[in-house]
Design a protein around this motif. Structure first.
Motif, short mmCIF file in Angstrom:
data_model
loop_
_atom_site.label_atom_id
_atom_site.label_comp_id
_atom_site.label_asym_id
_atom_site.label_seq_id
_atom_site.Cartn_x
_atom_site.Cartn_y
_atom_site.Cartn_z
N ASP A 72 -13.82 -49.67 -8.37
CA ASP A 72 -12.67 -50.48 -8.76
C ASP A 72 -13.06 -51.87 -9.24
O ASP A 72 -12.37 -52.44 -10.10
N PHE A 100 -2.83 -51.35 -14.00
CA PHE A 100 -3.21 -52.30 -12.96
C PHE A 100 -2.50 -53.63 -13.22
O PHE A 100 -2.09 -53.92 -14.35
N ARG A 140 -11.52 -41.49 -10.97
CA ARG A 140 -11.93 -41.97 -9.66
C ARG A 140 -12.19 -40.81 -8.70
O ARG A 140 -13.17 -40.82 -7.95
N GLY A 177 -3.63 -44.78 -16.50
CA GLY A 177 -3.87 -45.76 -15.44
C GLY A 177 -3.10 -47.03 -15.72
O GLY A 177 -2.65 -47.27 -16.85
N LEU A 214 -9.85 -47.30 -12.37
CA LEU A 214 -8.57 -47.59 -13.00
C LEU A 214 -7.84 -46.32 -13.43
O LEU A 214 -6.62 -46.32 -13.60
N VAL A 215 -8.58 -45.25 -13.61
CA VAL A 215 -7.99 -43.95 -13.95
C VAL A 215 -8.17 -43.05 -12.73
O VAL A 215 -9.30 -42.71 -12.36
N ALA A 216 -7.06 -42.69 -12.11
CA ALA A 216 -7.13 -41.94 -10.84
C ALA A 216 -7.91 -40.64 -10.98
O ALA A 216 -8.67 -40.25 -10.08
N ARG A 268 -11.62 -45.76 -23.29
CA ARG A 268 -10.38 -46.30 -22.78
C ARG A 268 -9.90 -47.47 -23.63
O ARG A 268 -10.69 -48.16 -24.27
#
Length: 281
Positions: free
Chosen positions: A248, A105, A260, A103, A255-257, A56
């Motif tokens: 989280d 945030f 997750r 993602g 952070l990456v759905a 990432r």
């Protein structure tokens, strides 16, 4: 923090939203080095491109005022995403589109309002301040995550002084963080380098969990280095209580759905094991 203005009447804050994007490093040609990209039209503002070593890349961040009620979890507006992609496009040959953002945030800075509502939040000082209210409340505002220990020291020193409390001198400057050690010591640890970067001297104990139980050494998400051992470590030693703590706040998988969703079952399994192994606690 950012809610201080609603708790103490004479504290005036101007919350500022800082947004990061999460990209796959493969979409940036396997980028392995951080970048500072000047924001067009600004004299001293940059967008940072930060490879995380786990596939990432974080890109950020914005500086936008937030008006009205302060949310518990700030949303990431499309305008922030578009802004960061535009700045990236000003410096890179690679074309990144909205679909490449896996993602995002955001956090809110508790900036002390020293310029009035006409000025930009980007121009407000990031220095922290310790304030005393007529009711005797000591509040620390402003600051940055990188100076949190000095902020805590100044706030506690102020409280001790205000109440004439019996306390010795502050020790925070000489107390190392958990896992901290000299570079030579860290380089000699018998553990994978990615664990040493995350856990310092505690990496050895995390690694041994995977050696003793090979299923714990498997990655939680394919292609991501976080292992089941790290989730179990977070529950046993880092105070994680639920899936959000694990995904989280401890490992950042969430952070990456897409990642997750894959990891939620593993997180539930680890939590169940930890509870079962501690008498139902």
């Amino acid at each position: 923090g950012v809610w201080a203005g609603g708790l103490v009447g004479d504290v005036r804050l101007r919350p500022s939203r800082g947004t990061h994007l999460v990209l796959r490093d493969r979409d940036l040609g396997g980028l392995a080095t951080g970048l500072h990209i000047p924001i067009p039209g600004e004299t001293n503002r940059f967008v940072l491109v930060l490879p995380q070593g786990d596939g990432r890349v974080y890109v950020g961040l914005t500086d936008e005022p937030v008006d009205g009620e302060v949310p518990d979890v700030p949303d990431v507006p499309e305008t922030d995403i578009g802004f960061l992609l535009d700045v990236l496009g000003s410096a890179l040959d690679v074309t990144l589109r909205r679909g490449d953002v896996v993602g995002a945030f955001a956090g809110l800075r508790p900036l002390l309002d020293t310029r009035g509502e006409e000025g930009r939040t980007a121009d407000i000082s990031r220095k922290h301040a310790v304030l005393h209210s007529p009711d005797g409340v000591v509040t620390v505002v402003g600051g940055k995550l990188t100076t949190y220990r000095r902020m805590a020291q100044d706030a506690l020193d102020a409280a001790v002084t205000a109440r004439a409390l019996d306390a010795g001198p502050c020790r925070t400057a000489s107390v190392p963080l958990v896992g901290a050690a000299a570079p030579r010591t860290l380089a000699g640890l018998d553990a994978p380098s990615h664990l040493v970067r995350r856990y310092g001297t505690e990496a050895v104990a995390v690694h041994e969990m995977g050696l003793e139980r090979p299923e714990l050494a498997l990655p939680v998400v394919p292609g991501h280095p976080v292992t089941r051992a790290e989730l179990l470590w977070a529950v046993r030693h880092e105070g994680a209580l639920d899936a959000s703590d694990l995904l989280d706040r401890r490992t950042r998988i969430g952070l990456v759905a897409e990642d997750r969703a894959v990891a939620e079952a593993e997180a539930a399994g680890v939590l169940a094991e930890a509870v079962g192994g501690h008498g139902g606690r």
